[in-house]
Design a protein around this motif. Structure first.
Motif, PDB file in Angstrom:
ATOM      1  N   UNK A 139       0.842  -1.206   0.000  1.00 39.07           N
ATOM      2  CA  UNK A 139       0.000   0.000   0.000  1.00 39.07           C
ATOM      3  C   UNK A 139       0.870   1.245   0.000  1.00 39.07           C
ATOM      4  N   UNK A 140       1.962   1.185   0.767  1.00 39.62           N
ATOM      5  CA  UNK A 140       2.862   2.338   0.901  1.00 39.62           C
ATOM      6  C   UNK A 140       3.478   2.701  -0.441  1.00 39.62           C
ATOM      7  N   UNK A 142       2.311   1.740  -3.412  1.00 37.14           N
ATOM      8  CA  UNK A 142       1.338   1.720  -4.507  1.00 37.14           C
ATOM      9  C   UNK A 142       1.148   3.113  -5.100  1.00 37.14           C
ATOM     10  N   UNK A 143       0.879   3.151  -6.404  1.00 37.66           N
ATOM     11  CA  UNK A 143       0.616   4.430  -7.063  1.00 37.66           C
ATOM     12  C   UNK A 143      -0.877   4.696  -7.164  1.00 37.66           C
ATOM     13  N   UNK A 144      -1.659   3.821  -6.585  1.00 32.51           N
ATOM     14  CA  UNK A 144      -3.101   3.980  -6.589  1.00 32.51           C
ATOM     15  C   UNK A 144      -3.467   5.210  -5.763  1.00 32.51           C
ATOM     16  N   UNK A 145      -4.360   6.046  -6.338  1.00 33.90           N
ATOM     17  CA  UNK A 145      -4.685   7.283  -5.629  1.00 33.90           C
ATOM     18  C   UNK A 145      -5.871   7.127  -4.683  1.00 33.90           C
ATOM     19  N   UNK A 146      -6.503   5.939  -4.698  1.00 37.54           N
ATOM     20  CA  UNK A 146      -7.658   5.767  -3.821  1.00 37.54           C
ATOM     21  C   UNK A 146      -7.202   5.688  -2.368  1.00 37.54           C
ATOM     22  N   UNK A 147      -7.960   6.327  -1.483  1.00 36.45           N
ATOM     23  CA  UNK A 147      -7.552   6.403  -0.088  1.00 36.45           C
ATOM     24  C   UNK A 147      -7.532   5.018   0.557  1.00 36.45           C
ATOM     25  N   UNK A 148      -6.508   4.766   1.382  1.00 43.91           N
ATOM     26  CA  UNK A 148      -6.346   3.435   1.996  1.00 43.91           C
ATOM     27  C   UNK A 148      -7.510   3.113   2.922  1.00 43.91           C
TER      28      UNK A 148
ATOM     29  N   UNK B  30       1.462   5.528   6.996  1.00 42.34           N
ATOM     30  CA  UNK B  30       0.768   5.135   5.766  1.00 42.34           C
ATOM     31  C   UNK B  30      -0.226   6.212   5.343  1.00 42.34           C
ATOM     32  N   UNK B  31      -0.983   6.724   6.324  1.00 47.73           N
ATOM     33  CA  UNK B  31      -1.954   7.777   6.031  1.00 47.73           C
ATOM     34  C   UNK B  31      -1.255   9.057   5.562  1.00 47.73           C
ATOM     35  N   UNK B  33       1.699   9.305   4.173  1.00 52.59           N
ATOM     36  CA  UNK B  33       2.261   9.041   2.849  1.00 52.59           C
ATOM     37  C   UNK B  33       1.201   9.115   1.766  1.00 52.59           C
ATOM     38  N   UNK B  34       0.032   8.557   2.083  1.00 59.25           N
ATOM     39  CA  UNK B  34      -1.101   8.583   1.148  1.00 59.25           C
ATOM     40  C   UNK B  34      -1.507  10.015   0.825  1.00 59.25           C
ATOM     41  N   UNK B  37       1.078  11.611  -1.297  1.00 60.01           N
ATOM     42  CA  UNK B  37       1.008  11.056  -2.659  1.00 60.01           C
ATOM     43  C   UNK B  37      -0.170  11.667  -3.404  1.00 60.01           C
ATOM     44  N   UNK B  38      -1.312  11.751  -2.728  1.00 59.42           N
ATOM     45  CA  UNK B  38      -2.518  12.287  -3.336  1.00 59.42           C
ATOM     46  C   UNK B  38      -2.315  13.740  -3.742  1.00 59.42           C
ATOM     47  N   UNK B  41      -0.015  13.818  -6.819  1.00 59.22           N
ATOM     48  CA  UNK B  41      -0.703  13.443  -8.055  1.00 59.22           C
ATOM     49  C   UNK B  41      -1.674  14.529  -8.488  1.00 59.22           C
TER      50      UNK B  41
END
Lengths: 218, 262
Positions: A139-140, A142-148, B30-31, B33-34, B37-38, B41
């Motif tokens: 997940x870390x 991943x290039x997926x933009x959907x929220x974890x 993780x949050x 980083x997300x 990343x968001x 992008x």
């Protein structure tokens, strides 16, 4: 009200809720992995219920939990095999499929099935922590933009790392603690282990309800 | 024994606490980083969109300048040459038997001059600025009608409203490209156009009775691609429907944010 009875029954109720909520995965378009986990969680509830009934009648139930944990680790390893993309983790899981049953067999021959097989529990739990951490790593990166937070497997992995991570120290010392500090072991199991089990099931519920749009992702 | 007990409990609680903290740390990171990343992008997408829009704007600007230059050259050079040719033709003394040929030549030069004038007006951005998109569109329909290759039908409903001239030019260019495609490719006889003004939405539908094209076209031509990128710039919705043997229909729908009633 018998506080001890309530404390020992509460995790069972939460498992029951998690099993009931998991049935939402049988709606259309939910992936097969979630449905498999749902079936397994219903099975988990049934096993836990039987375990409590046996305990209530004063019958030793360790054999039941031994069999349950053998299945649980293999089923979870299988489910993670479908979620994690790393070939090294796939290799590790395939190795686990072979090594774990051998370990179970060895421990069954050495200490029998009626005593809780703590070595099996520790090895299995460590492996579960490994695959859940591998999924977090995926997940870390991943290039997926959907929220974890909308990924069910994020919540499941969170729960497994928490539950197995916090159980491993206790399970590793369980036989020693039970032999020397029975009251403390009872206390720790009743309050701490049950709390982690409740937390795990709450995270499982969250995972099944996190509203990911599976129709869109097809 | 009590010492051993406190050692055991310390190990147990300490290891459990460490694992709890580590798990919490992993999840929080993780949050974070997300989120990062968001944001990255999103910024990348915005930059790309801005870049694409700037590129398109530059392309349109270059095209506009080219059209202006061509229009001027057509008017100044070619128009002048035709005018001079007409003067020469009219000054020729011919025998009665050749008068008809000379008249026909004069008439053809006249027609060429009119066509040249129409083409020059239709591609000149200054003219579009002056007339507005609707009148320029009508002038374009009129020019096609004069070729006698197509029968042109026009209808309108609602109260026209005005908007930014740059957007009017873009709308006109899309409609002009549509008409060019009909003339070049349709093989039909009729062009039906309908303009509808409703609230702050203008919708233009152009339909022909030509041969159409199937949806299994390997790829869109540069003309249609240009139309779509211009529509995206406005932004407007461009719908193209076509059926083999059933003609083609193009509908452009644009919603204006601030309206000036004409």
């Amino acid at each position: 009200m018998n506080v001890k009875l309530l404390i020992s029954t509460l995790p069972l109720l939460v498992v029951g809720c998690a099993a009931a909520v998991s049935l939402v995965s049988f709606r259309r378009h939910y992936p097969a992995a979630l449905r498999t986990l749902s079936v397994f969680w219903v099975f988990n509830f049934c096993v836990d219920l039987c375990g409590h009934i046996l305990k209530y009648f004063g019958t030793k139930n360790h054999w039941l939990y031994n069999i349950y944990f053998w299945l649980m680790y293999l089923v979870l390893a299988y489910l993670y095999d479908g979620q994690v993309k790393s070939k090294y983790v796939h290799l590790a899981i395939r190795t686990f499929y072979i090594v774990f049953p051998l370990l179970v067999l060895a421990e069954s021959l050495v200490s029998g099935i009626s005593n809780l097989q703590t070595s099996m529990l520790v090895i299995g739990s460590i492996f579960m922590i490994f695959v859940a951490a591998a999924y977090f790593r995926q997940l870390y990166l991943s290039e997926d933009s959907e929220t974890v937070a909308r990924d069910p497997w994020f919540w499941f992995s969170f729960g497994f790392i928490l539950y197995f991570g916090c159980s491993v120290p206790f399970l590793g010392m369980l036989n020693y603690l039970w032999e020397h500090y029975k009251a403390f072991t009872n206390f720790y199991y009743s309050y701490f282990c049950n709390s982690f089990a409740i937390l795990l099931n709450l995270l499982i519920i969250t995972g099944f309800l996190c509203q990911r749009n599976f129709q869109k992702s097809r | 024994m009590p010492e051993k007990f406190s050692e055991v409990t310390l190990i147990l609680f300490a290891s459990t606490l460490i694992i709890l903290l580590l798990t919490g740390l992993i999840v929080v990171s993780l949050f974070i980083n997300q989120k990062r990343k968001y944001r990255f992008y999103r910024e990348k997408f915005e930059m790309k969109t801005n870049f694409d829009q700037e590129l398109l704007r530059a392309h349109l600007e270059i095209q506009s300048q080219a059209f202006e230059s061509i229009s001027r050259e057509l008017h100044d050079n070619v128009g002048t040459l035709i005018s001079i040719a007409m003067v020469h033709i009219r000054s020729i003394s011919v025998s009665p038997t050749e008068t008809e040929k000379v008249s026909e030549a004069d008439s053809l030069l006249n027609e060429a001059m009119d066509s040249l004038r129409d083409i020059s007006k239709s591609i000149n951005p200054e003219n579009i600025n002056r007339l507005g998109w609707q009148n320029s569109f009508l002038a374009e329909l009129d020019r096609i009608s004069k070729t006698k290759l197509f029968q042109v039908h026009y209808s309108e409903e609602g109260t026209p409203f005005g908007f930014e001239i740059q957007k009017q030019i873009i709308i006109f260019r899309i409609l002009q490209e549509t008409l060019n495609n009909i003339v070049k490719h349709s093989g039909g006889n009729q062009i039906f156009s309908h303009v509808c003004f409703k609230n702050n939405v203008v919708s233009v539908t152009i339909r022909d009775d030509g041969k159409g094209f199937g949806i299994d076209l390997p790829r869109e031509g540069s003309g249609i691609k240009n139309m779509r990128s211009r529509a995206a710039m406005l932004p407007a919705v461009l719908d193209i429907e076509s059926e083999l043997g059933g003609g083609t229909s193009v509908r452009l729908t644009y919603t204006e944010q601030s309206i000036n009633i004409l």
